[in-house]
Enzyme design. Structure first.
Site, PDB file in Angstrom:
ATOM      1  N   HIS A  69     -48.127  29.478 -35.517  1.00  0.00           N
ATOM      2  CA  HIS A  69     -46.866  28.737 -35.364  1.00  0.00           C
ATOM      3  C   HIS A  69     -46.330  28.767 -33.926  1.00  0.00           C
ATOM      4  CE1 HIS A  69     -46.769  28.197 -39.617  1.00  0.00           C
ATOM      5  NE2 HIS A  69     -46.709  29.483 -39.857  1.00  0.00           N
ATOM      6  N   ASN A 116     -42.874  31.681 -50.201  1.00  0.00           N
ATOM      7  CA  ASN A 116     -43.705  30.750 -49.429  1.00  0.00           C
ATOM      8  C   ASN A 116     -44.916  30.245 -50.218  1.00  0.00           C
ATOM      9  OD1 ASN A 116     -44.002  29.609 -46.625  1.00  0.00           O
ATOM     10  ND2 ASN A 116     -45.995  30.608 -46.782  1.00  0.00           N
ATOM     11  N   LYS A 160     -51.168  36.459 -46.800  1.00  0.00           N
ATOM     12  CA  LYS A 160     -49.948  36.617 -47.608  1.00  0.00           C
ATOM     13  C   LYS A 160     -50.119  36.109 -49.037  1.00  0.00           C
ATOM     14  CE  LYS A 160     -47.220  33.908 -44.997  1.00  0.00           C
ATOM     15  NZ  LYS A 160     -47.975  33.605 -43.789  1.00  0.00           N
TER      16      LYS A 160
HETATM   17  N1  UMA Z   1     -36.228  18.253 -41.635  1.00  0.00           N
HETATM   18  C1  UMA Z   1     -35.278  17.445 -41.069  1.00  0.00           C
HETATM   19  N2  UMA Z   1     -35.045  17.564 -39.722  1.00  0.00           N
HETATM   20  C2  UMA Z   1     -35.708  18.480 -38.939  1.00  0.00           C
HETATM   21  C3  UMA Z   1     -36.676  19.303 -39.548  1.00  0.00           C
HETATM   22  C4  UMA Z   1     -36.929  19.155 -40.905  1.00  0.00           C
HETATM   23  O1  UMA Z   1     -34.653  16.632 -41.738  1.00  0.00           O
HETATM   24  O2  UMA Z   1     -35.459  18.532 -37.745  1.00  0.00           O
HETATM   25  C5  UMA Z   1     -36.468  18.106 -43.087  1.00  0.00           C
HETATM   26  C6  UMA Z   1     -37.826  17.540 -43.424  1.00  0.00           C
HETATM   27  O3  UMA Z   1     -37.768  16.129 -43.478  1.00  0.00           O
HETATM   28  C7  UMA Z   1     -38.087  18.181 -44.814  1.00  0.00           C
HETATM   29  C8  UMA Z   1     -37.240  19.458 -44.767  1.00  0.00           C
HETATM   30  O4  UMA Z   1     -36.415  19.392 -43.654  1.00  0.00           O
HETATM   31  O5  UMA Z   1     -37.658  17.336 -45.856  1.00  0.00           O
HETATM   32  C9  UMA Z   1     -38.082  20.716 -44.491  1.00  0.00           C
HETATM   33  O6  UMA Z   1     -38.425  21.267 -45.629  1.00  0.00           O
HETATM   34  P1  UMA Z   1     -39.440  22.491 -45.649  1.00  0.00           P
HETATM   35  O7  UMA Z   1     -40.577  22.231 -44.714  1.00  0.00           O
HETATM   36  O8  UMA Z   1     -38.713  23.760 -45.464  1.00  0.00           O
HETATM   37  O9  UMA Z   1     -40.033  22.251 -47.102  1.00  0.00           O
HETATM   38  P2  UMA Z   1     -39.924  23.047 -48.478  1.00  0.00           P
HETATM   39  O10 UMA Z   1     -40.548  22.157 -49.501  1.00  0.00           O
HETATM   40  O11 UMA Z   1     -38.563  23.545 -48.720  1.00  0.00           O
HETATM   41  O12 UMA Z   1     -40.986  24.200 -48.229  1.00  0.00           O
HETATM   42  C10 UMA Z   1     -40.601  25.475 -47.745  1.00  0.00           C
HETATM   43  C11 UMA Z   1     -41.796  26.067 -46.998  1.00  0.00           C
HETATM   44  N3  UMA Z   1     -42.150  25.172 -45.880  1.00  0.00           N
HETATM   45  C12 UMA Z   1     -42.243  25.622 -44.617  1.00  0.00           C
HETATM   46  O13 UMA Z   1     -42.032  26.767 -44.324  1.00  0.00           O
HETATM   47  C13 UMA Z   1     -42.635  24.629 -43.568  1.00  0.00           C
HETATM   48  C14 UMA Z   1     -42.973  26.188 -47.944  1.00  0.00           C
HETATM   49  O14 UMA Z   1     -44.036  26.855 -47.261  1.00  0.00           O
HETATM   50  C15 UMA Z   1     -42.578  27.042 -49.137  1.00  0.00           C
HETATM   51  O15 UMA Z   1     -43.649  27.066 -50.077  1.00  0.00           O
HETATM   52  C16 UMA Z   1     -41.342  26.461 -49.804  1.00  0.00           C
HETATM   53  O16 UMA Z   1     -40.275  26.325 -48.838  1.00  0.00           O
HETATM   54  C17 UMA Z   1     -40.832  27.355 -50.935  1.00  0.00           C
HETATM   55  O17 UMA Z   1     -40.377  28.596 -50.457  1.00  0.00           O
HETATM   56  C18 UMA Z   1     -45.161  26.027 -46.896  1.00  0.00           C
HETATM   57  C19 UMA Z   1     -45.597  26.312 -45.461  1.00  0.00           C
HETATM   58  O18 UMA Z   1     -46.267  25.487 -44.862  1.00  0.00           O
HETATM   59  C20 UMA Z   1     -46.351  26.355 -47.797  1.00  0.00           C
HETATM   60  N4  UMA Z   1     -45.258  27.492 -44.934  1.00  0.00           N
HETATM   61  C21 UMA Z   1     -45.694  27.903 -43.601  1.00  0.00           C
HETATM   62  C22 UMA Z   1     -47.072  28.548 -43.681  1.00  0.00           C
HETATM   63  O19 UMA Z   1     -47.437  29.085 -44.743  1.00  0.00           O
HETATM   64  O20 UMA Z   1     -47.766  28.556 -42.641  1.00  0.00           O
HETATM   65  C23 UMA Z   1     -44.713  28.923 -43.050  1.00  0.00           C
END
Ligand code: UMA
Length: 465
Positions: free
Chosen positions: A190, A143, A120
């Site tokens: 995932h 993402n 991607k």
């Molecule tokens: N949280 C809670 N309780 C829960 C679960 C989570 O409080 O039960 C909180 C965590 O403490 C954290 C927040 O929720 O503070 C989760 O944030 P987030 O993981 O969505 O973080 P963002 O910075 O908003 O990042 C997200 C995407 N993260 C994921 O999908 C896990 C980022 O992708 C993306 O770049 C960003 O939005 C901007 O769109 C990262 C990723 O790892 C790169 N993606 C996965 C992948 O590519 O494999 C899907």
């Protein structure tokens, strides 16, 4: 800042306060909403409070007047069962959406959405470059790192928004409709978040659910899942393949990348002109070309862009060579399939064997698909992280197994075991696992790998290509 005025004077909840959540809060506040926010981590709650959100535990939010709940991609909707806040929001009648859906209501211009288990980011970045070099106004996000809500203020009519989209982001869309939608592949990933592989595939399929006959759907004809989606889509379908010539579409023939449309053919580029290695990258380039053509990019300019496009950081990125042993950083290989693709990309080369650094936080997917290539092409597996025992039990006997305590140890042990004679080995970090047991992110894992490799090169005093 966008003005999400649809929520003016209404209460909206935001759960998950990292990049996506904070960006949603800024947008909602600019539009006059009362924003309630929560995250299980205190540090992020402080940041949300700094943006003007009321940070109270979600159980205490005024649910009777809550119009919507904005969920971050990292918060699972349903696994292992409906997240308590999601169940509560639904019971009280609040609409549950993600920041992608929220942003899509206000994004100006057209949208290209790109999803897939692997490739991607490369495809998104390349598509962005292709449009830019063709003189088409474009911005890139999703993402890949920029939350969609942060892109609204810089969006304009006539511009293309190229969005990398994960299954997590697609789970919470309602009306989101990309003008061009690309599905690269769907292989197990995932599986710690989804009960079934079909749940993961279904989340990705949502990318197409609101498309109409005016839109374009670009699908990998070689992938079992994405090719099965052809029937049943409303959008105009454009296919690509690296395994066969298509009557219509983009395909690889020998070393040429060909476009065939309405009976005429054009060679768009050749593999020799690409800096990206491996068949999976040919697929990424074909998908980007198809997206470029759908947006009106010119073939000559696309060819030039691909010629100058280098691997995105942490994706099969050549770090340096030490005593002729090349080190590749593929920290983004967080799934077994991505590791397989990295191995395939390097296995066809003239170099010697591969020393493979594997491990981290497992995703509950079997490692067995790696076994055959490991047996023929891998000299040693250097195992790190939480899932090392599990990996060893599944892959023992296929190659020498070495345990490493941290990344420095892994780099040093990999170099020690690598053959440095006439046919030099390559060292590949492609862990097939998430990074969160040892690192903040795959990016940090890749950075640390690179700095350890460079330190080794410095101490060996013979960094060279
Ligand atoms: N949280 C809670 N309780 C829960 C679960 C989570 O409080 O039960 C909180 C965590 O403490 C954290 C927040 O929720 O503070 C989760 O944030 P987030 O993981 O969505 O973080 P963002 O910075 O908003 O990042 C997200 C995407 N993260 C994921 O999908 C896990 C980022 O992708 C993306 O770049 C960003 O939005 C901007 O769109 C990262 C990723 O790892 C790169 N993606 C996965 C992948 O590519 O494999 C899907």
């Amino acid at each position: 800042m966008i003005e999400v005025t649809g929520f003016r004077d209404k209460a909206v909840g935001v759960f998950g306060l990292a990049r996506s959540g904070l960006s949603a809060i800024r947008s909602l506040k600019a539009g006059g909403a009362s924003v309630f926010a929560w995250d299980d981590k205190e540090s992020t709650r402080l940041m949300a409070a700094g943006e003007g959100a009321m940070t109270e535990p979600w159980e205490r939010w005024p649910w009777a007047k809550m119009a919507a709940l904005i969920l971050s991609p990292g918060v699972p909707l349903t696994h292992p069962e409906p997240h308590a806040i999601v169940r509560h929001a639904r019971e009280t009648g609040a609409e549950v959406i993600g920041d992608l859906e929220l942003a899509s209501w206000f994004l100006q211009g057209e949208i290209i959405g790109i999803t897939g288990a692997n490739g991607k980011t490369t495809t998104t970045a390349l598509t962005g470059h292709i449009l830019k070099q063709s003189g088409i106004p474009v911005q890139v996000g999703g993402n890949i790192g920029t939350p969609p809500a942060s892109m609204v203020k810089t969006s304009r009519a006539g511009q293309w928004n190229v969005l990398e989209l994960s299954s997590f982001q697609l789970e919470t869309i309602v009306d989101f409709r990309p003008n061009v939608a690309v599905a690269l592949n769907v292989t197990p990933n995932h599986m710690d978040r989804y009960d079934l592989f079909t749940d993961y595939a279904a989340a990705k399929h949502r990318l197409f659910m609101n498309q109409t006959a005016e839109d374009v759907a670009i699908l990998n004809a070689d992938d079992e899942i994405t090719s099965s989606w052809v029937l049943g889509l409303k959008a105009h379908v454009s296919l690509f393949s690296t395994s066969r010539e298509l009557d219509e579409g983009l395909f690889m023939r020998g070393r040429e990348l060909v476009c065939r449309a309405q009976g005429s053919e054009k060679v768009l580029t050749t593999r020799d002109e690409m800096n990206l290695r491996g068949i999976h990258n040919v697929q990424n380039v074909l998908a980007s070309f198809a997206a470029g053509l759908a947006c009106g990019a010119g073939p000559e300019s696309m060819r030039e862009t691909v010629r100058n496009f280098n691997p995105v950081e942490h994706r099969l990125e050549l770090v340096t060579a030490v005593e002729g042993v090349k080190f590749y950083n593929d920290s983004k290989a967080t799934s077994v399939d991505a590791t397989l693709k990295a191995l395939e990309a390097l296995a066809g080369d003239e170099e010697g064997q591969i020393v493979l650094i594997l491990g981290g936080r497992g995703k509950n997917a079997p490692y067995e698909p790696l076994a055959e290539l490991i047996k023929t092409r891998v000299r040693a597996l250097v195992l790190i992280g939480e899932d090392a025992d599990n990996i060893e039990s599944q892959l023992k006997g296929r190659a020498e197994i070495i345990r490493a305590g941290d990344m420095k140890d892994a780099v040093e042990k990999s170099f020690a075991v690598a053959e440095k004679g006439e046919k030099k080995d390559v060292v590949l970090l492609a862990p097939a696992c998430a990074s969160f047991d040892m690192f903040k992110s795959f990016e940090q894992r890749g950075e640390i790998f690179k700095s350890e490799v460079n330190a080794l090169a410095g101490s060996a005093g013979v960094a060279s290509f």
